[in-house]
Every structure is written in C-alpha cells, then in structure tokens.
Design an enzyme around this catalytic site. Structure first.
Site, PDB file in Angstrom:
ATOM      1  N   LYS A  35       0.867  -1.182   0.000  1.00 56.42           N
ATOM      2  CA  LYS A  35       0.000   0.000   0.000  1.00 56.42           C
ATOM      3  C   LYS A  35       0.902   1.230   0.000  1.00 56.42           C
ATOM      4  CE  LYS A  35      -3.199   2.615   3.005  1.00 56.42           C
ATOM      5  NZ  LYS A  35      -4.080   2.601   4.189  1.00 56.42           N
ATOM      6  N   LYS A  49      -9.886  12.974   8.467  1.00 52.95           N
ATOM      7  CA  LYS A  49      -9.360  12.613   9.780  1.00 52.95           C
ATOM      8  C   LYS A  49      -9.255  13.858  10.662  1.00 52.95           C
ATOM      9  CE  LYS A  49      -6.367   8.785   8.216  1.00 52.95           C
ATOM     10  NZ  LYS A  49      -6.944   7.673   9.011  1.00 52.95           N
ATOM     11  N   ASP A  86       1.700   6.327   5.483  1.00 50.34           N
ATOM     12  CA  ASP A  86       0.725   5.386   4.936  1.00 50.34           C
ATOM     13  C   ASP A  86       1.230   4.698   3.662  1.00 50.34           C
ATOM     14  OD1 ASP A  86      -1.658   4.167   5.572  1.00 50.34           O
ATOM     15  OD2 ASP A  86      -2.907   5.564   4.429  1.00 50.34           O
ATOM     16  N   ASP A 142     -12.187   7.155   4.194  1.00 53.47           N
ATOM     17  CA  ASP A 142     -10.926   6.917   4.897  1.00 53.47           C
ATOM     18  C   ASP A 142     -10.522   5.433   4.853  1.00 53.47           C
ATOM     19  OD1 ASP A 142      -8.677   7.546   6.304  1.00 53.47           O
ATOM     20  OD2 ASP A 142      -9.678   7.844   8.233  1.00 53.47           O
ATOM     21  N   ARG A 172      -7.828  -0.271   1.217  1.00 52.24           N
ATOM     22  CA  ARG A 172      -8.424  -1.498   0.665  1.00 52.24           C
ATOM     23  C   ARG A 172      -8.957  -1.255  -0.743  1.00 52.24           C
ATOM     24  NH1 ARG A 172     -12.480  -1.798   5.668  1.00 52.24           N
ATOM     25  NH2 ARG A 172     -10.678  -0.684   6.536  1.00 52.24           N
TER      26      ARG A 172
HETATM   27  N1  BES Z   1      -4.092   4.447   6.973  1.00 50.06           N
HETATM   28  C1  BES Z   1      -5.227   4.249   7.802  1.00 50.06           C
HETATM   29  C2  BES Z   1      -4.962   3.244   8.919  1.00 50.06           C
HETATM   30  C3  BES Z   1      -4.066   3.688  10.041  1.00 50.06           C
HETATM   31  C4  BES Z   1      -4.591   4.386  11.104  1.00 50.06           C
HETATM   32  C5  BES Z   1      -2.736   3.350  10.040  1.00 50.06           C
HETATM   33  C6  BES Z   1      -3.761   4.756  12.145  1.00 50.06           C
HETATM   34  C7  BES Z   1      -1.925   3.728  11.083  1.00 50.06           C
HETATM   35  C8  BES Z   1      -2.453   4.425  12.148  1.00 50.06           C
HETATM   36  C9  BES Z   1      -6.389   3.714   6.980  1.00 50.06           C
HETATM   37  O1  BES Z   1      -6.466   4.183   5.677  1.00 50.06           O
HETATM   38  C10 BES Z   1      -7.636   4.123   7.671  1.00 50.06           C
HETATM   39  O2  BES Z   1      -7.870   5.291   7.754  1.00 50.06           O
HETATM   40  N2  BES Z   1      -8.413   3.156   8.147  1.00 50.06           N
HETATM   41  C11 BES Z   1      -9.606   3.434   8.828  1.00 50.06           C
HETATM   42  C12 BES Z   1     -10.653   2.446   8.377  1.00 50.06           C
HETATM   43  C13 BES Z   1     -12.047   2.765   8.841  1.00 50.06           C
HETATM   44  C14 BES Z   1     -12.533   4.038   8.213  1.00 50.06           C
HETATM   45  C15 BES Z   1     -12.957   1.620   8.481  1.00 50.06           C
HETATM   46  C16 BES Z   1      -9.340   3.307  10.322  1.00 50.06           C
HETATM   47  O3  BES Z   1      -8.570   2.428  10.719  1.00 50.06           O
HETATM   48  O4  BES Z   1      -9.883   4.114  11.083  1.00 50.06           O
HETATM   49 ZN    ZN Z   2      -4.692   4.774   4.833  1.00 47.84          ZN
HETATM   50 MN    MN Z   3      -7.523   6.018   5.594  1.00 45.98          MN
END
Ligand code: BES
Ligand code: ZN
Ligand code: MN
Length: 491
Positions: free
Chosen positions: A259, A271, A282, A341, A345
């Site tokens: 990714k 965010k 990321d 966010d 995926r």
């Molecule tokens: N890149 C983030 C995941 C992440 C969060 C990595 C904190 C490292 C630290 C990912 O793209 C994301 O935002 N995921 C969301 C998914 C949710 C919206 C279902 C998350 O984990 O809040």
């Molecule tokens: Zn992300």
């Molecule tokens: Mn995200």
C-alpha cells in the site's frame, strides 16, 4: 548506510574509539574478555563482580578505556538470549545508536564466537541502530557536531562466516535503510512519482525490469476502485511493477504487494487534525516492497519475485469520491464506499486483482491498513491473515526469523456479514468491530486465484514513541519479513 567490515577478534591489538561487547544474562569475566578488562584498567572485572551490569535485555554500561587501543567499552545486555540472532541484532542496534550519540564515528562489536548468522544479525543491528534521517536538517555548528557511525567492524574468528554474514547484512541493511528513508520523507517529496522513480533506480542498478501504470492506463484496465481514491488528487497515481527474475525460467513468482498512500487525509471522511501528519507513513507497505526488492536484488536470490505498489494520495476535493458512491473494481465487483478513509483497501483491491496475471505461487501484501490493528496488537506484532494456512505459517516463520513478529487473526466468513452492502456486492467499511478482520475480508474478495497472505503493519511499520532501538519514525517493517520469505523460497 555505514560501512560494515569484519576482523578477527584480536582484542589485545584492537584500535577502536568504541568497543561494544554483547553479553547474555549472568556474564562472567572469561579469558576472551581479559584484554577488555586490561583496557579498562580492571573496570570490566569489577563491574561484573559487583553486578553493576547483569546482562539483562537492553541493559547498558559504558566503561572508560585507555589512551590508546580500546578507548571506550560499551556493555550491552542480551538477556537470556534464547533467540541468539534476534538478541544480537537488538544489542547491536543499541550499540549502533549509542555510537551515534557519542559521535565516535567508528566502532567494533564483539559477542564471543560468531557464526555467519550471528555476524549477519550483528551487521543488521548496527545498520538499523545507526540509521538516522538528517537530510532535511541544516548541519549543526562545528563544535556541536557529533560524527555519525560511518564504519563498524564485526569481530568474528571464522573468516568465511564473516564474509557471508557481512555480505547479507549489507544487502538487507541497504533495503531496510531505504524503506525507512522513504517512510520518513514527507508527502510533498515522496509522491507516487517519487516511488516510481525509486523503483526505476532499483531496476537499473540491480538488473530488474520496471513498468508503471498511470491514471490513463488504469482507466484502460477499468480499475475503478483504485481510481476512486486517486480522483481527489491532481498527482498522477502509479501502479508500479518491479520484477526480479533470477529463478527458474517460467517459474511462478512470489508477488509482494505494498500500500503506497503517500498521504492519507481521510478524504471527505476527513481525519482529525491532531496527529494527521503521521499519515505520511501510509506508504510503508510500498516502502517495504521497495526495500525488500533492493535487498533481494543485492543478494541475487535465485527466485522470481514481482513487487507491486499501488500509490496515490487520499485527499478531499470537489472531485473526490464521497460516502455512498458505488464503484466497480477491475474484477467486476461493485463496491459501496461508506467511508472514504477506508481507502487502502480500495487501492489494494485492484492491485490484488492485477496480481493474478502473474500466476503467482504466493501473494503477500503489506499495508498500514487499520487503526484497529494498532488497538489489537499495539506496536509489537503485525496482524497476519490469509487464505492458505501453510502460507500463513511460512510468513509467520519468516517474520519471527527477522525479528518482525506477526500474529494471526481469524479470517472467518462469519465476519463477512459486517461488510454486506444494500446496493453493491460489498461495502468498504464494516465499522469498528473487528476492523482489521473486515478489512482483510474485503481484500480477500479481490485476492482470487492464488494463495494469499495479508500483513496489517499499521502498528509495526512506524513508532510514535522512541523504542530504545528505534527512534520515533519508520521501523523498516516489513522488509525483514519479505526478505526472509524470499530467502526461504530460494533454498
Ligand atoms: N491508513 C489508515 C490506517 C491507520 C490508522 C494506520 C492509524 C496507522 C495508524 C487507513 O487508511 C484508515 O484510515 N483506516 C480506517 C478504516 C475505517 C474508516 C474503516 C481506520 O482504521 O480508522
Ligand atoms: Zn490509509
Ligand atoms: Mn484512511
């Protein structure tokens, strides 16, 4: 990266500003340590006799040496050292970091008898510990300057073990350092184009081939899921294909997928501002793929490995995807976007579908995919999920060998209920419960036709606090896991 070399452990004749000595629990003044005791005017023997230093994991004690020969001695504890390679790597990392802090420039490392695996572990630890990111800081005034560790000597009696171990440590160390540098680079520098240029540079130096798909090419491939994320940014997204083909001709390759979100603002589902700068990390999955390819190329591993990187930036804009949108991925599946966010995926869906055309023997993806994984496993273990039990075990073993432990989570169909959509085949968010698992189950819908393992490195690819061996920032995970896996396949 520092220069690694080796020498016989002739401690009586050693000339070094810093000798790092790694000792396991309950250390004793053995004959081989007599010259060190002499160099410290007996301070080593006294420290051990008084139990000022007990060899506990991460324990350190610095002793003054002489005016010539060994100028300083740093004792580093390895604990019970049940896992010698990992204990040595850790002790060497502490030594390397301390050498930087002292500003001595050069150091030697001694841990008694050392075979090739030990030398490799020590070399990797020294590289990792002395790694620093200074290219965006002006140099300090000369009187405050501390010379970074630029040359380290690993002491080992067996010349063949030394050469073999150091060769591997240099190759993997370069990959590891590259991944960390890419992780540290800010989003305005490390863009999808920058990652593509890095892949081209690796290909040129290490005899690999590289191709990239830009926005137009992805449109032709009908990658509607990846493109949905990329539609919010004017930067050109990149799907990078880097191929190392040194295995049997027409042998099925291992495909490593990363990714590569060069920044994840969350998009329209934006965010919170607090800590958002961390989302430059990321792209650590992509950095892991590039770092692993660098190492695999330098090691000239006799395997076929394809690195795939899906890179873009997740931004809000008038053009950005929005909650409720439905997009179609390249494998035909319709996706309802619940939360913009959950973009990683969406990118990986099309990259995993694309992986099928390489007829892979195994596909392993690494992604900073879910905050839920940080909650579940902290910064200690990578979340590991997959469709093929033996492959999951093979990846867990590779992680363990490289000091990057993973831990399995269940990829049960029961959880699929959470990502059922009213309007499409699947939705991109199942909410908070089992967030790491539902993300992996989403990916599974696109990882069809090959054995697959997913690594959620959200907690392990970088650290927000100083870990002692690693400062705040990228850790180099999952380079070690990827490289060990490829080495396992090369045997
Ligand atoms: N890149 C983030 C995941 C992440 C969060 C990595 C904190 C490292 C630290 C990912 O793209 C994301 O935002 N995921 C969301 C998914 C949710 C919206 C279902 C998350 O984990 O809040
Ligand atoms: Zn992300
Ligand atoms: Mn995200």
């Amino acid at each position: 990266m520092l220069t690694l070399n080796g020498a016989a452990p002739d401690l009586g004749a050693l000339d070094t500003p810093l000798l790092v000595v790694a000792l396991a629990t309950a250390p004793a003044l053995t004959d081989e340590l007599r010259p060190v005791d002499a160099a410290t005017n007996g301070a080593l023997g006294r420290a051990l006799a008084r139990r000022d230093f007990r060899g506990g994991r991460d324990e350190t004690l610095q002793l003054a040496g002489g005016d010539r020969g060994i100028l300083r001695v740093l004792l580093v504890g390895m604990g019970p050292a049940a896992d010698r390679a990992n204990a040595l790597r850790r002790a060497a990392a502490i030594g390397g970091r301390q050498a930087n802090k002292l500003g001595v420039g050069r150091a030697a490392f001694f841990a008694g008898a050392a075979n090739a695996a030990d030398v490799e572990a020590i070399g990797l630890g020294l590289v990792a510990g002395s790694w620093d990111f200074k290219e965006m800081k002006s140099p300090p005034p000369a009187d405050e300057e501390r010379a970074p560790l630029t040359e380290a000597t690993v002491l080992a009696a067996d010349a063949a073990a030394r050469d073999q171990g150091l060769r591997a440590a240099r190759a993997i160390g370069e990959g590891h350092s590259l991944a960390r540098r890419l992780g540290m680079l800010p989003g305005n520098v490390c863009t999808p184009d920058y990652l593509a240029d890095t892949a081209r540079d690796i290909a040129k130096r290490l005899n690999m081939t590289v191709t990239t798909l830009d926005r137009a090419a992805m449109q032709r491939e009908k990658m509607g899921s990846f493109l949905a994320v990329a539609q919010g940014t004017t930067q050109d997204p990149k799907l990078i294909v880097l191929e190392h083909r040194r295995g049997p001709k027409d042998g099925k390759p291992v495909v490593l997928v990363g990714k590569g979100l060069c920044f994840d603002s969350g998009g329209i589902s934006i965010k919170p501002a607090q800590g958002m700068e961390w989302m430059k990390f990321d792209m650590c999955g992509a950095a892991g793929v590039l770092g692993a390819m660098e190492a695999i190329g330098r090691l000239e591993l006799p395997v076929n490995v394809v690195g795939l990187i899906g890179s873009t930036t997740n931004m809000p804009s008038g053009e950005a995807m929005k909650p409720g949108d439905v997009v179609q991925a390249s494998n035909g599946k319709f996706i309802e976007i619940i939360n913009t966010d959950a973009e990683g995926r969406l990118v990986l869906a099309d990259v995993l579908a694309f992986a099928k055309r390489f007829s892979p023997s195994a596909v392993i993806d690494a992604a900073t995919l879910t905050g839920a994984c940080v909650i579940a496993l902290g910064h200690t273990a990578t979340g590991v999920m997959g469709t093929d039990e033996p492959l999951v075990q093979e990846v867990l073993d590779a992680g363990k060998r490289s000091g990057e432990p993973g831990w399995p989570l269940p990829l049960w169909d029961d959880y699929k209920e959470l990502i059922k959509s009213d309007v499409a085949d699947i939705k991109n968010s199942g909410g908070r419960p089992a967030g790491t698992i539902t993300a992996a189950l989403f990916l599974k819908e696109f990882a069809e036709g090959y054995p697959w393992v997913h690594l959620d490195i959200a907690g392990t690819a970088y650290t927000e606090s100083d870990l002692g061996t690693v400062p705040r920032g990228p850790t180099g995970v999952p380079v070690g896991t990827f490289v060990e896996f490829a080495r396992g396949r090369a045997r």
